[in-house]
Scaffold this motif. Structure first.
Motif, short mmCIF file in Angstrom:
data_model
loop_
_atom_site.label_atom_id
_atom_site.label_comp_id
_atom_site.label_asym_id
_atom_site.label_seq_id
_atom_site.Cartn_x
_atom_site.Cartn_y
_atom_site.Cartn_z
N LYS A 8 0.83 -1.21 0.00
CA LYS A 8 0.00 0.00 0.00
C LYS A 8 0.87 1.25 0.00
O LYS A 8 0.61 2.20 -0.75
CB LYS A 8 -0.92 -0.01 1.22
N ARG A 9 1.91 1.27 0.82
CA ARG A 9 2.81 2.43 0.89
C ARG A 9 3.49 2.66 -0.45
O ARG A 9 3.61 3.80 -0.91
CB ARG A 9 3.87 2.23 1.96
N ILE A 10 3.95 1.59 -1.06
CA ILE A 10 4.65 1.70 -2.34
C ILE A 10 3.69 2.24 -3.40
O ILE A 10 4.01 3.16 -4.16
CB ILE A 10 5.26 0.35 -2.76
N ILE A 37 3.92 -7.05 -5.42
CA ILE A 37 4.38 -6.37 -4.20
C ILE A 37 3.31 -5.39 -3.75
O ILE A 37 2.95 -5.36 -2.56
CB ILE A 37 5.73 -5.66 -4.44
N GLU A 38 2.79 -4.58 -4.67
CA GLU A 38 1.79 -3.58 -4.32
C GLU A 38 0.50 -4.21 -3.79
O GLU A 38 -0.17 -3.63 -2.95
CB GLU A 38 1.46 -2.69 -5.52
N SER A 39 0.17 -5.38 -4.27
CA SER A 39 -1.05 -6.05 -3.81
C SER A 39 -0.83 -6.84 -2.52
O SER A 39 -1.77 -7.39 -1.96
CB SER A 39 -1.61 -6.96 -4.90
N GLY A 40 0.42 -6.91 -2.06
CA GLY A 40 0.72 -7.63 -0.83
C GLY A 40 0.92 -9.12 -1.03
O GLY A 40 1.05 -9.87 -0.06
N ASN A 41 0.98 -9.56 -2.28
CA ASN A 41 1.14 -10.99 -2.56
C ASN A 41 2.60 -11.42 -2.65
O ASN A 41 2.87 -12.62 -2.74
CB ASN A 41 0.43 -11.35 -3.87
N SER A 45 12.89 -8.17 -1.63
CA SER A 45 14.15 -8.24 -0.91
C SER A 45 14.55 -6.83 -0.47
O SER A 45 13.99 -5.83 -0.93
CB SER A 45 15.25 -8.80 -1.82
N VAL A 46 15.53 -6.76 0.42
CA VAL A 46 16.02 -5.45 0.87
C VAL A 46 16.62 -4.69 -0.31
O VAL A 46 16.44 -3.47 -0.43
CB VAL A 46 17.05 -5.61 2.01
N LYS A 47 17.27 -5.40 -1.22
CA LYS A 47 17.83 -4.76 -2.41
C LYS A 47 16.71 -4.14 -3.26
O LYS A 47 16.84 -3.00 -3.73
CB LYS A 47 18.61 -5.80 -3.23
N THR A 48 15.62 -4.85 -3.42
CA THR A 48 14.48 -4.33 -4.19
C THR A 48 13.85 -3.15 -3.46
O THR A 48 13.49 -2.14 -4.08
CB THR A 48 13.43 -5.43 -4.44
N LEU A 49 13.72 -3.24 -2.13
CA LEU A 49 13.19 -2.12 -1.35
C LEU A 49 14.05 -0.87 -1.50
O LEU A 49 13.54 0.24 -1.63
CB LEU A 49 13.08 -2.50 0.13
N THR A 50 15.36 -1.07 -1.47
CA THR A 50 16.28 0.06 -1.63
C THR A 50 16.10 0.70 -3.00
O THR A 50 16.06 1.93 -3.13
CB THR A 50 17.74 -0.42 -1.45
N PRO A 59 12.71 7.88 1.93
CA PRO A 59 13.75 7.31 2.78
C PRO A 59 13.61 5.78 2.78
O PRO A 59 12.49 5.28 2.83
CB PRO A 59 13.44 7.88 4.17
N VAL A 60 14.71 5.08 2.74
CA VAL A 60 14.66 3.62 2.68
C VAL A 60 13.89 3.04 3.86
O VAL A 60 13.11 2.11 3.69
CB VAL A 60 16.08 3.01 2.63
N ASN A 61 14.07 3.62 5.05
CA ASN A 61 13.40 3.04 6.21
C ASN A 61 11.88 3.18 6.14
O ASN A 61 11.17 2.51 6.87
CB ASN A 61 13.95 3.61 7.52
N TYR A 62 11.38 4.03 5.25
CA TYR A 62 9.93 4.13 5.05
C TYR A 62 9.38 2.81 4.51
O TYR A 62 8.24 2.46 4.77
CB TYR A 62 9.63 5.28 4.07
#
Length: 175
Positions: A8-10, A37-41, A45-50, A59-62
């Motif tokens: 949802k945030r993304i 990812i957007e649908s929560g399914n 990874s942290v790399k993808t989040l970054t 901010p990454v921590n968001y």
């Protein structure tokens, strides 16, 4: 934070920046993966989040799960303000001007990092409510608020101020 909240945030950040899924993914991940990812399914990874944080200018921590978030109060405040900005803009786009005002007013009053955007949303929301008002006195009050906020921030608009002043004069003639 669970996958649904993360997704949802993304999605909200992407839509707030008027980006399509294709704009976000580039050559890094597939559009289908971003959709999951957007649908929560799917959980990225942290790399993808970054990568997503960089593209969405967040901010990454968001986007990190709660247990990995930095407990820096000022960063958490900035994240809340960005969330409020997303909510106020989405409410305005839906024509839900009262909700837009509820989300924007605290940001404008506190001088937050989204102050300029909040003032613009307030000016336009108050003007729209003034136009729709059946009560001339209420309409005049709303038009005055539109004038006030139309003069503030870097997104100040003479057009909004002029429309609000004209509407105020028109409504005052009905009294």
């Amino acid at each position: 934070m669970d996958s649904a909240e993360l997704g949802k945030r993304i999605k909200e950040a992407r839509l707030a920046r008027k980006m399509t899924q294709s704009d976000v993914v580039g050559d890094f991940i597939t559009r289908n993966m971003l959709s999951q990812i957007e649908s929560g399914n799917a959980t990225p990874s942290v790399k993808t989040l970054t990568y997503l944080a960089k593209v969405l200018q967040l901010p990454v921590n968001y986007l990190l799960p709660d247990e990995l978030e930095v407990a820096d109060e000022s960063e958490n405040s900035a994240i809340k303000e960005i969330d409020d900005l997303t909510r106020m803009k989405n409410a305005f786009k839906r024509g839900d001007y009262k909700t837009a005002i509820e989300n924007a007013l605290p940001q404008a009053e506190s001088g937050s990092i989204v102050y300029d955007e909040a003032c613009a949303v307030l000016a336009m929301s108050y003007l729209e409510l003034a136009k729709a008002s059946k009560d001339p006195r209420e309409g005049m009050d709303l038009a005055e608020k539109a004038v006030k906020f139309s003069e503030l921030g870097i997104f100040a608009k003479r057009e909004v101020k002029a429309s609000a002043v004209l509407l105020y004069d028109k409504l005052s003639e009905k009294l």
